[in-house]
Design an enzyme around this catalytic site. Sequence first.
Site: not given
Length: 189
Positions: A19, A41, A49
Amino acid sequence: MSQTQRCRWCGDDPLYVAYHDEEWGRPERDDRKLFEMLILEGAQAGLSWITILRKREGYRAAFHNFDPAKVAEMSDEDAERLMLDPGIVRNRLKIRSAIRNAKVFLQMQREHGSFATWLWAHVEDQPIVRPRDDGRVPASTELSDRISKELKKAGMNFVGSTVIYAYLQACGVVNDHLPGCYLHPAAAG
Protein backbone atom coordinates in the site's frame (compact mmCIF):
# COMPACT_ATOMS: atom_id res chain seq x y z
CA MET A 1 22.57 -5.37 0.05
CA SER A 2 20.87 -2.13 1.09
CA GLN A 3 17.31 -2.11 2.37
CA THR A 4 14.74 0.30 0.90
CA GLN A 5 13.90 2.99 3.43
CA ARG A 6 10.19 3.68 3.87
CA CYS A 7 8.01 5.80 6.11
CA ARG A 8 8.22 4.28 9.60
CA TRP A 9 4.45 3.88 9.89
CA CYS A 10 4.19 1.13 7.28
CA GLY A 11 6.34 -1.36 9.19
CA ASP A 12 7.03 -4.66 7.46
CA ASP A 13 3.57 -6.17 6.91
CA PRO A 14 3.55 -7.04 3.17
CA LEU A 15 0.05 -5.59 2.71
CA TYR A 16 1.07 -2.31 4.36
CA VAL A 17 4.35 -2.16 2.40
CA ALA A 18 2.54 -2.69 -0.91
CA TYR A 19 0.00 0.00 0.00
CA HIS A 20 2.80 2.41 0.92
CA ASP A 21 4.87 1.66 -2.18
CA GLU A 22 2.11 1.49 -4.78
CA GLU A 23 -0.69 3.79 -3.62
CA TRP A 24 -0.23 6.05 -0.61
CA GLY A 25 0.71 9.59 -1.53
CA ARG A 26 0.42 9.11 -5.29
CA PRO A 27 -1.80 11.74 -6.92
CA GLU A 28 -5.14 10.11 -7.71
CA ARG A 29 -7.60 11.67 -10.12
CA ASP A 30 -9.85 8.72 -10.97
CA ASP A 31 -13.28 9.28 -9.42
CA ARG A 32 -13.94 5.62 -8.66
CA LYS A 33 -10.63 5.32 -6.83
CA LEU A 34 -11.31 8.60 -5.00
CA PHE A 35 -14.71 7.22 -3.94
CA GLU A 36 -13.12 3.96 -2.79
CA MET A 37 -10.62 5.79 -0.60
CA LEU A 38 -13.34 8.06 0.80
CA ILE A 39 -15.39 5.04 1.88
CA LEU A 40 -12.38 3.16 3.26
CA GLU A 41 -11.07 6.17 5.20
CA GLY A 42 -14.51 6.70 6.72
CA ALA A 43 -14.68 3.01 7.64
CA GLN A 44 -11.29 3.31 9.33
CA ALA A 45 -12.46 5.95 11.82
CA GLY A 46 -11.58 4.61 15.25
CA LEU A 47 -9.76 1.57 13.85
CA SER A 48 -6.29 0.81 12.52
CA TRP A 49 -5.65 1.20 8.80
CA ILE A 50 -4.27 -2.33 8.55
CA THR A 51 -7.71 -3.61 9.64
CA ILE A 52 -9.28 -1.84 6.68
CA LEU A 53 -6.57 -2.99 4.26
CA ARG A 54 -7.20 -6.58 5.31
CA LYS A 55 -10.94 -6.13 4.62
CA ARG A 56 -10.51 -4.19 1.38
CA GLU A 57 -11.56 -7.06 -0.88
CA GLY A 58 -14.63 -7.56 1.28
CA TYR A 59 -15.47 -3.88 0.84
CA ARG A 60 -15.03 -4.17 -2.91
CA ALA A 61 -17.48 -7.07 -3.01
CA ALA A 62 -19.96 -5.46 -0.61
CA PHE A 63 -19.94 -2.05 -2.28
CA HIS A 64 -20.06 -3.00 -5.98
CA ASN A 65 -16.35 -2.43 -6.58
CA PHE A 66 -16.92 1.13 -5.37
CA ASP A 67 -19.16 2.15 -8.24
CA PRO A 68 -20.82 5.20 -6.65
CA ALA A 69 -23.94 4.90 -8.83
CA LYS A 70 -24.54 1.31 -7.69
CA VAL A 71 -23.76 2.12 -4.06
CA ALA A 72 -26.18 5.06 -4.16
CA GLU A 73 -28.94 2.65 -5.22
CA MET A 74 -28.41 0.34 -2.24
CA SER A 75 -31.49 -0.05 -0.05
CA ASP A 76 -32.06 -0.22 3.69
CA GLU A 77 -32.32 -3.99 3.22
CA ASP A 78 -28.90 -4.03 1.55
CA ALA A 79 -27.48 -2.09 4.49
CA GLU A 80 -28.97 -4.57 6.96
CA ARG A 81 -27.62 -7.50 4.93
CA LEU A 82 -24.14 -5.96 5.12
CA MET A 83 -24.40 -5.96 8.91
CA LEU A 84 -23.96 -9.74 8.62
CA ASP A 85 -20.97 -9.54 6.25
CA PRO A 86 -17.72 -10.46 8.06
CA GLY A 87 -15.75 -9.10 5.06
CA ILE A 88 -16.34 -5.51 6.19
CA VAL A 89 -16.52 -3.54 9.41
CA ARG A 90 -20.07 -4.23 10.56
CA ASN A 91 -21.00 -0.80 11.80
CA ARG A 92 -24.50 0.30 10.84
CA LEU A 93 -23.62 4.01 10.82
CA LYS A 94 -20.59 3.49 8.59
CA ILE A 95 -22.50 1.26 6.17
CA ARG A 96 -25.37 3.73 5.85
CA SER A 97 -22.85 6.54 5.56
CA ALA A 98 -21.23 4.86 2.54
CA ILE A 99 -24.61 4.79 0.79
CA ARG A 100 -25.40 8.39 1.72
CA ASN A 101 -21.94 9.55 0.70
CA ALA A 102 -22.34 7.85 -2.68
CA LYS A 103 -25.43 9.95 -3.36
CA VAL A 104 -23.62 13.14 -2.40
CA PHE A 105 -20.56 12.08 -4.41
CA LEU A 106 -22.74 11.69 -7.52
CA GLN A 107 -24.29 15.11 -6.94
CA MET A 108 -20.82 16.64 -6.66
CA GLN A 109 -19.81 14.93 -9.91
CA ARG A 110 -22.83 16.47 -11.64
CA GLU A 111 -22.08 19.92 -10.23
CA HIS A 112 -18.33 19.94 -10.94
CA GLY A 113 -17.87 17.57 -13.88
CA SER A 114 -16.03 15.13 -11.61
CA PHE A 115 -15.27 14.72 -7.95
CA ALA A 116 -11.58 14.92 -8.83
CA THR A 117 -12.09 18.36 -10.37
CA TRP A 118 -13.73 19.56 -7.15
CA LEU A 119 -11.11 18.00 -4.89
CA TRP A 120 -8.00 19.04 -6.79
CA ALA A 121 -9.26 22.62 -7.21
CA HIS A 122 -8.55 23.03 -3.48
CA VAL A 123 -4.81 22.77 -4.23
CA GLU A 124 -4.77 24.34 -7.71
CA ASP A 125 -4.36 20.84 -9.21
CA GLN A 126 -0.90 20.38 -7.64
CA PRO A 127 -0.05 18.11 -4.70
CA ILE A 128 1.06 19.84 -1.54
CA VAL A 129 4.54 18.64 -0.65
CA ARG A 130 5.22 19.12 3.01
CA PRO A 131 8.84 18.11 3.51
CA ARG A 132 9.82 18.09 7.14
CA ASP A 133 12.94 17.24 9.00
CA ASP A 134 11.27 16.41 12.32
CA GLY A 135 9.32 13.40 10.98
CA ARG A 136 6.04 14.61 12.50
CA VAL A 137 2.81 14.52 10.55
CA PRO A 138 -0.28 16.46 11.64
CA ALA A 139 -3.65 14.80 12.25
CA SER A 140 -5.43 17.65 10.46
CA THR A 141 -4.68 20.94 8.76
CA GLU A 142 -6.53 24.05 7.62
CA LEU A 143 -7.03 22.34 4.25
CA SER A 144 -8.57 19.21 5.77
CA ASP A 145 -10.71 21.40 8.03
CA ARG A 146 -12.03 23.29 5.01
CA ILE A 147 -12.67 20.22 2.84
CA SER A 148 -14.31 18.41 5.76
CA LYS A 149 -16.63 21.35 6.34
CA GLU A 150 -17.58 21.50 2.64
CA LEU A 151 -18.27 17.74 2.48
CA LYS A 152 -20.40 17.87 5.62
CA LYS A 153 -22.32 20.84 4.25
CA ALA A 154 -22.93 18.85 1.05
CA GLY A 155 -24.39 16.05 3.20
CA MET A 156 -21.57 13.53 3.75
CA ASN A 157 -20.86 11.68 7.01
CA PHE A 158 -17.66 10.25 8.47
CA VAL A 159 -15.68 13.04 6.85
CA GLY A 160 -14.23 14.78 9.90
CA SER A 161 -11.01 16.71 9.48
CA THR A 162 -8.79 13.86 10.70
CA VAL A 163 -10.45 11.38 8.31
CA ILE A 164 -10.12 13.88 5.48
CA TYR A 165 -6.46 14.57 6.20
CA ALA A 166 -5.77 10.82 5.98
CA TYR A 167 -7.78 10.82 2.74
CA LEU A 168 -5.73 13.69 1.30
CA GLN A 169 -2.54 11.81 2.15
CA ALA A 170 -3.83 8.55 0.69
CA CYS A 171 -4.92 10.21 -2.58
CA GLY A 172 -1.71 12.19 -2.98
CA VAL A 173 -3.32 15.60 -2.59
CA VAL A 174 -0.80 15.97 0.22
CA ASN A 175 2.57 14.23 -0.04
CA ASP A 176 3.57 13.32 3.50
CA HIS A 177 6.25 10.72 2.80
CA LEU A 178 8.73 11.22 5.60
CA PRO A 179 12.34 12.33 5.14
CA GLY A 180 14.44 9.25 4.57
CA CYS A 181 11.65 7.43 2.71
CA TYR A 182 12.60 6.55 -0.84
CA LEU A 183 9.30 8.12 -1.98
CA HIS A 184 9.92 11.46 -0.22
CA PRO A 185 10.17 14.22 -2.84
CA ALA A 186 13.77 15.01 -1.83
CA ALA A 187 14.77 11.41 -2.64
CA ALA A 188 13.69 11.88 -6.26
CA GLY A 189 15.63 15.04 -6.81
